[in-house]
Enzyme design. Structure first.
Site: not given
Length: 385
Positions: A180, A184, A257, A288, A313, A361, A363
């Site tokens: 995913r 570009r 996780r 991050r 994190e 998972y 969104d």
């Protein structure tokens, strides 16, 4: 006799959205939440006037105008655009997702044609190796990433970061995890391809509170501590927790996780100049740093508040007592989940929905879409009776 039409276990986005729509359609709902706050993992904690994403960064994005209009009818959203940057092992910063800025920073190429030539050169090695071994499709994340983006970017921006995040070698992770990621051939740092994108003005708590307005809610209430009682109070249960826990782990525990957050208040207005900076080397233990004020402050308005809040994190394996974040959708866990899923289909009065209940998972926008579809299905079934 049941007191409620629906008992909703969990006040995250799935549960809150379902409760909102069912309530609007005249159904009596009760939401129980084991945490001290509403909203599940989209909950924000205000620190120094900054909405801190307590369970990690959440950016709402969708191309579905119906969903965008729905959430904006609850609370207006701002114009935040997700454009993370990555600190690589070579000490350089790169734009994400992979686009012409990344290719220029990595190879010095300036045109899409030059970038495509370089990408094709980089991909050739893995393609030849796959052909030699009669491999048609990438078998794991490493092969998928090398075929997608080539060796240089894989080694600088993907390999170590992914292995920190998942705690497993890339050649042992499923290929779909990386598919995913956009690639570009334009100078476009917007991580998402969707038409609409933003953060609720005032934070995600505004969205949750709006969704649950007028609905009975009980916090600090664990379904499993008094299961017999809660199973008897409503005609149907909407369950958004862990599906394996619901069935008493009869087929074994599913793996997840989780993420540990180290949050700091800093006496400076602007720490890293961006909401999200990934650290892609194994030499840095965290994945991050999130600087929360950049989700809602733009341009020089970040200097209006003399403080900032950052969260480092750390990705680790989930254990009992921790918050499960990401399902480990490898073959072993999928086999276990499918056994639970079969049991779930046989339970007529229980509906499982959301990331933990479906072991998938999601969104945020697809969660809302799933609720829309579920409500429509329930209405159709009721009409048939």
């Amino acid at each position: 006799m049941a007191k409620y039409d629906y008992l909703i276990v969990g006040s995250g986005l799935f549960g809150a959205t379902f409760a909102h729509i069912a309530h609007k359609r005249g159904k009596k709902c009760l939401v129980i939440e084991k945490r001290y706050h509403l909203g599940g993992n989209i909950y924000c904690e205000e620190i120094k006037g900054i909405n801190v994403h307590k369970y990690g960064a959440h950016i709402f994005h969708t191309s579905d105008k119906l969903i965008w209009d729905f959430v904006n009818s609850i609370v207006p959203f701002n114009r935040y655009t997700n454009s993370p940057v990555a600190m690589a092992p070579n000490g350089k910063l790169y734009n994400l997702p992979f686009n012409m800025n990344t290719f220029y920073q990595m190879w010095g190429v300036r045109t899409p044609k030059e970038a495509q030539i370089k990408l094709n050169e980089q991909r050739q090695e893995v393609l030849e190796r796959m052909r030699e071994n009669n491999i048609v499709e990438p078998r794991n994340l490493e092969e998928q990433a090398l075929m997608l983006i080539g060796k240089d970017i894989y080694e600088q921006l993907i390999k170590d970061y992914t292995e920190k995040q998942w705690g497993r070698p890339c050649n042992q992770l499923p290929a779909f995890i990386i598919r995913r990621l956009p690639v570009r051939m334009t100078y476009d740092n917007n991580y998402f391809n969707d038409i609409y994108q933003g953060i609720p003005i005032g934070g995600y708590n505004k969205l949750t509170e709006g969704l649950l307005d007028g609905i009975e809610v009980k916090l600090n209430t664990d379904f499993f501590e008094n299961r017999d009682k809660w199973e008897s109070v409503a005609d149907k249960i909407i369950f958004t927790g862990k599906i394996d826990e619901f069935y008493n782990y009869c087929f074994g525990k599913l793996e997840y996780r989780t993420v540990r957050f180290q949050t700091e208040v800093l006496d400076e207005p602007n720490f890293q100049g961006n909401a999200v900076v990934n650290y892609t080397t194994k030499q840095v233990p965290f994945t991050r740093i999130i600087e929360h004020k950049h989700f809602e402050s733009f341009g020089n308005s970040v200097y209006d508040n003399p403080h900032t809040v950052i969260s480092r994190e750390y990705s680790t394996e989930w254990m009992d007592g921790m918050e499960p974040f990401y399902p480990v959708n490898d073959t072993k866990n999928q086999v276990i989940y499918e056994k639970y899923q079969k049991l779930a289909k046989e339970d007529q009065n229980i509906i499982f929905g959301g990331r933990l209940a479906e072991y998938k998972y999601y969104d945020m926008a697809p969660i809302i879409s799933n609720v829309f579809n579920l409500i429509e299905s329930l209405c159709q079934n009721n009409h048939k009776k």
